[in-house]
Scaffold this active site. Structure first.
Site, PDB file in Angstrom:
ATOM      1  N   GLU A   1      -1.195  -3.687   3.827  1.00 51.57           N
ATOM      2  CA  GLU A   1      -1.071  -2.922   2.587  1.00 51.57           C
ATOM      3  C   GLU A   1       0.317  -2.291   2.544  1.00 51.57           C
ATOM      4  O   GLU A   1       0.810  -1.811   3.560  1.00 51.57           O
ATOM      5  CB  GLU A   1      -2.129  -1.802   2.534  1.00 51.57           C
ATOM      6  CG  GLU A   1      -2.052  -0.980   1.248  1.00 51.57           C
ATOM      7  CD  GLU A   1      -3.076   0.159   1.169  1.00 51.57           C
ATOM      8  OE1 GLU A   1      -3.463   0.691   2.233  1.00 51.57           O
ATOM      9  OE2 GLU A   1      -3.482   0.521   0.045  1.00 51.57           O
TER      10      GLU A   1
ATOM     11  N   HIS B   1      -7.362  -3.762   7.003  1.00 51.97           N
ATOM     12  CA  HIS B   1      -5.910  -3.776   6.780  1.00 51.97           C
ATOM     13  C   HIS B   1      -5.194  -2.680   7.553  1.00 51.97           C
ATOM     14  O   HIS B   1      -5.785  -1.666   7.911  1.00 51.97           O
ATOM     15  CB  HIS B   1      -5.575  -3.659   5.282  1.00 51.97           C
ATOM     16  CG  HIS B   1      -5.787  -2.289   4.682  1.00 51.97           C
ATOM     17  ND1 HIS B   1      -6.883  -1.965   3.923  1.00 51.97           N
ATOM     18  CD2 HIS B   1      -5.030  -1.163   4.712  1.00 51.97           C
ATOM     19  CE1 HIS B   1      -6.792  -0.707   3.515  1.00 51.97           C
ATOM     20  NE2 HIS B   1      -5.678  -0.195   3.984  1.00 51.97           N
TER      21      HIS B   1
ATOM     22  N   HIS C   1      -5.221   3.228  -6.033  1.00 49.47           N
ATOM     23  CA  HIS C   1      -6.535   3.658  -5.562  1.00 49.47           C
ATOM     24  C   HIS C   1      -6.936   4.941  -6.275  1.00 49.47           C
ATOM     25  O   HIS C   1      -6.132   5.881  -6.358  1.00 49.47           O
ATOM     26  CB  HIS C   1      -6.510   3.950  -4.059  1.00 49.47           C
ATOM     27  CG  HIS C   1      -6.180   2.785  -3.192  1.00 49.47           C
ATOM     28  ND1 HIS C   1      -6.868   1.602  -3.229  1.00 49.47           N
ATOM     29  CD2 HIS C   1      -5.230   2.622  -2.245  1.00 49.47           C
ATOM     30  CE1 HIS C   1      -6.357   0.763  -2.332  1.00 49.47           C
ATOM     31  NE2 HIS C   1      -5.356   1.352  -1.723  1.00 49.47           N
TER      32      HIS C   1
ATOM     33  N   HIS D   1      -1.621   3.899   8.182  1.00 47.82           N
ATOM     34  CA  HIS D   1      -3.061   4.059   8.443  1.00 47.82           C
ATOM     35  C   HIS D   1      -3.700   2.683   8.561  1.00 47.82           C
ATOM     36  O   HIS D   1      -3.055   1.666   8.292  1.00 47.82           O
ATOM     37  CB  HIS D   1      -3.739   4.853   7.317  1.00 47.82           C
ATOM     38  CG  HIS D   1      -3.777   4.118   6.016  1.00 47.82           C
ATOM     39  ND1 HIS D   1      -2.807   4.289   5.038  1.00 47.82           N
ATOM     40  CD2 HIS D   1      -4.628   3.182   5.502  1.00 47.82           C
ATOM     41  CE1 HIS D   1      -3.076   3.523   3.999  1.00 47.82           C
ATOM     42  NE2 HIS D   1      -4.181   2.821   4.246  1.00 47.82           N
TER      43      HIS D   1
ATOM     44  N   HIS E   1      -5.345  10.079   4.094  1.00 48.90           N
ATOM     45  CA  HIS E   1      -6.144   9.432   5.142  1.00 48.90           C
ATOM     46  C   HIS E   1      -5.228   8.949   6.254  1.00 48.90           C
ATOM     47  O   HIS E   1      -4.093   8.531   6.023  1.00 48.90           O
ATOM     48  CB  HIS E   1      -7.022   8.297   4.616  1.00 48.90           C
ATOM     49  CG  HIS E   1      -6.292   7.165   3.953  1.00 48.90           C
ATOM     50  ND1 HIS E   1      -5.044   7.277   3.395  1.00 48.90           N
ATOM     51  CD2 HIS E   1      -6.675   5.876   3.734  1.00 48.90           C
ATOM     52  CE1 HIS E   1      -4.688   6.115   2.876  1.00 48.90           C
ATOM     53  NE2 HIS E   1      -5.641   5.260   3.059  1.00 48.90           N
TER      54      HIS E   1
ATOM     55  N   TYR F   1      -2.439  -5.070  -1.620  1.00 50.24           N
ATOM     56  CA  TYR F   1      -3.002  -5.717  -0.434  1.00 50.24           C
ATOM     57  C   TYR F   1      -2.458  -7.133  -0.366  1.00 50.24           C
ATOM     58  O   TYR F   1      -2.423  -7.847  -1.367  1.00 50.24           O
ATOM     59  CB  TYR F   1      -4.533  -5.797  -0.521  1.00 50.24           C
ATOM     60  CG  TYR F   1      -5.271  -4.504  -0.321  1.00 50.24           C
ATOM     61  CD1 TYR F   1      -4.767  -3.472   0.461  1.00 50.24           C
ATOM     62  CD2 TYR F   1      -6.528  -4.325  -0.889  1.00 50.24           C
ATOM     63  CE1 TYR F   1      -5.480  -2.297   0.647  1.00 50.24           C
ATOM     64  CE2 TYR F   1      -7.254  -3.156  -0.709  1.00 50.24           C
ATOM     65  CZ  TYR F   1      -6.727  -2.146   0.066  1.00 50.24           C
ATOM     66  OH  TYR F   1      -7.440  -0.986   0.250  1.00 50.24           O
TER      67      TYR F   1
END
Lengths: 306, 306, 306, 306
Positions: C264, C213, C245, C153, C198, C254
């Site tokens: 990431e 990122h 997260h 992503h 996501h 990161y």
């Protein structure tokens, strides 16, 4: 120092039927590093996290199995002391001169009642690729294959376990961490000279001098799973696992090198102290002791040795 | 046995401002078990994987910090021997009679040059909830919270590190596993009396007798991550981590108990042997040594102590 | 099939300042595989667990950042349908002819209100090194470096988040999995078109078209820790982590490529379904939402973009 | 939304011989939560990470096995549409009125050619203990026992696999992710309606309507190992594992509830997309497909069902 006398399993020498196949197995798959080859054809290997020059030796021969297992002692004085104690106990010793193995000082050798040759030595060169000492990184280079960190321990098969136990605990200062108790006597013993749950172990077996497995230490259960992936990928013969030992609590896979010598990848295991009570396994629970999840021995455990 | 003299960190006694809050923290969150309470209000705790009666003691007081750290020795003869060696070295010792702590024999106490009280003892009762000895399961009951297996080590802050180092290595038989070397002398030392990468450590600090952290051993990096989940869930004050130490290679989180005493959950760490070379960290790399991923110290590391 | 329309992030094209350095980073360290280079100097890469020919494209330029992100749709009919819906919604589209990227069919491109170029395409060749279809092994070859399995992503920074959200949910059939709600409107939105938590996310930012990122999927928290070891070993600039997260629950680090583009590594994350309620984060909890363990944003999170 | 029609396995109803024993197993050991009990004695359970009111139903009966498996669809319109398509295909459907299960709307039921009852429904109440929506923590409360996150999938045994496959792919919009191809036809099929590698699977079996296992999703290989520790600790009957499937790549243990119904704990598994090619396993490799490390089926796999 507070750890005195015998410090650790120093090296083991195994016989293999085909050296090229063996090296592919131990270097590319298990992840050991090659150190050197001697004129007589022996190949010296080590894990990435060992300071000593070598810890695992292969010799091509017509029959697989173990030549010897050697322990590193803390000093030449200790070496003399153990020699005296062995001789006083009635164990004959011989001396292998310094240099018979590259970088290794004189070794004191003897045969234990199970029929295996054990050696002690005080001096070995430091590896050229040892873990760094100045501002060290976690590893010198990214580990490879199964990511074996070190030669950890061996399990040997032979007779006269009571005599072996007496020798190891009363002369060589090992502790009995665990044992399997049967109506016919001790089926198996786990001996430690350190905080590891075992440094060497024995299973009762009629034929002397037999070899069950040499174990390589991995850092985690995740690495044990990764090792299993590698075994299937490269069609390495697997015996049992991933599973866990009730004895030592180690997470484990047994598998075979191309010559039929059993290997183990081993992670975890409890921290042992010499004031811990010896743990006892009864005959009816030995299955769970060896293979904690399966709860029973597989057929190979008691019969397949080299 | 091959491990002789001082065996391990036996127990630590910390001061807390509110006992109820402290017990919620150490029992429900860290996962220690309560053993007993004494008439003077001390509470005795232990990790699930320890044989000894207790290893972690809390005392309610007006100020957080450390009362003492004690090491278990292998025998009463060793206790006498260390007493003689300490006195001969010029360290005054006192004796705490057996029974001052429930189940613990006489203790020899002394103050080290960093200002901390250290004690040695040879006798302690076995815990009623020790790991099983007959056909043991992996754990007696499912571990709870952060799943602390044992009190593992402590990091103490105080002056006179050279003197501390000399005392620990020459009188108490510890080894120096790693140190941070600066133009002004040693900033920090990691000392071990076992195969663990450290059993106690010190950082140079002007004020004597200060406490940086007590560490609890976890079984894996996964358990370290789980501990972090628990910290956020219960709003436990976290200092740094999950991260890794370059020094010892341990995987770690620093966090605080409700009284402001720093705790650590710690997993991994290399296997130390007394013939390993001492690892040296230069001043410009100390950040990576302490926090391998961050590469620099956070502000709290050198300043926040109790 | 039950997954219809837009299937997944297909590829992203990033600008790098030095291609050789970038390839060392993405191939040797992150673990992507090189697929091909085009005459105009672009290099096409992919993760080991992707069937499509490529998923990650690098272009050497004077300034780092993102050129475009493209989504694969299930069919040419869907591609036409999305084009009609975009145009009807008032979004102008252009068509990039088949073959502009090797092995990729025609692409429909458009600029979204945050200033980013998004593309859709239905056809891409299957990779020559795709995961096996006949009696597959777990992986074709042992993964390397950080063991990135796929481009997972991207998080993009730009203005007009309400408009972006409306476009993605009402025209492109994404769902809003989570968002950060502030008195000034939505600070950030996490959008998914699949069971992943996501597939693309946006943070409100004054300057349009910025890149925060691109994420690579790892298999476990253990692999996240291994990736951190690699970052320190090779002196890769790390932003934050290993951490987790609160939003998506992913375990994460990161870090930066040599050109300053943030990467990431990401593992875990919950399984999303379109009938799940949208999760809302209030302004005072956004720190915990982004960095679950730290509980607060680091300075770089809202300011450092390319 | 881009996931349309059938979203996921919604719930499964199993028969157990003794409800109290079953609840100890599924709640205390597997880690499901009890939601409610109905007047007819059914008990409704769910995993901690599921939004729906319940996903796992137990009914006391004289014989173990499966009553039904139900899938949640995205809307009442879809429910009508699937009913029409089933009827047009020649499959008779019946309707279970809303409220027959607490909190569940009307269900459309039918028998598939393997002899199993499948149901579809669009409406179910949200659980009172669903994952949080406002500033969520990672979990509502610390997971318990094996830490099952959700009911993940089931493997069913019965005849007429070609007909089952045709129905699932052409009427219910599933994809065939993998299958075992033998000279006598398909031995087994793995079907998915999502990004999961499978949502339901079938093995060819003479007797219709049989149940092989219901699987619970765990977060990691570490949790799989922890589940194995729990199985031995509580003497839960284990079938095979910890091991890995070549098919789906999932990490797994098969074990049994007290009534003899097989359970699975399952972690990992690849991310499936409907444009992925179907993976084919030949008859001589099916052992490795099912049990990647063992490379062969155990005797129970093809014979022990309820």
């Amino acid at each position: 120092m507070a750890l005195k006398g015998i410090l650790r399993p120093g090296f083991i020498q195994l016989r293999v039927l085909d050296m090229d196949e063996a090296l592919t197995h131990y270097i590319d798959r298990v992840g050991l590093n090659e150190v050197s080859r001697s004129d007589d054809g022996r190949v010296f290997l080590k894990g990435w996290d060992e300071f000593d020059r070598h810890s695992f030796i292969l010799r091509e021969a017509d029959q697989a199995g173990i030549d010897l297992m050697a322990f590193k002692v803390d000093s030449d004085a200790s070496l003399n002391d153990f020699t005296r104690r062995l001789n006083a106990y009635g164990v004959a010793t011989d001396e292998v001169p310094a240099g018979e193995q590259p970088g290794v000082g004189r070794r004191i050798g003897f045969t234990i009642p199970s029929g295996h040759r054990i050696e002690l030595y005080a001096d070995i060169e430091m590896s050229e690729t040892h873990p760094a000492i100045e501002n060290p990184m976690i590893w010198p280079v990214e580990p490879r294959g199964m990511k074996a960190t070190r030669f950890d321990h061996a399990l040997l098969y032979g007779p006269n376990l009571n005599e072996v136990l007496d020798l190891f605990t009363n002369v060589l200062d090992f502790s009995l961490a665990e044992y399997v108790d049967t109506p016919d006597g001790k089926l198996a013993i786990w001996l430690t000279v350190s905080n590891k749950a075992h440094d060497i172990a024995f299973v009762n077996h009629a034929e002397p001098g037999k070899f069950h497995h040499a174990a390589f230490f991995l850092e985690s259960w995740n690495d044990v799973g990764h090792a299993a992936d590698i075994m299937t990928h490269y069609n390495i013969s697997r015996d049992v696992g991933p599973t866990r030992h009730g004895i030592t609590r180690g997470q484990t896979i047994y598998f075979f090198d191309p010559s039929g010598n059993r290997n183990e990848v081993y992670a975890g295991g409890y921290t042992y102290y010499p004031d811990n009570p010896t743990r006892r396994w009864s005959a009816d629970q030995v299955g769970r002791g060896i293979f904690y999840y399966e709860g029973e021995l597989n057929e190979a455990f008691l019969s397949v040795v080299t």
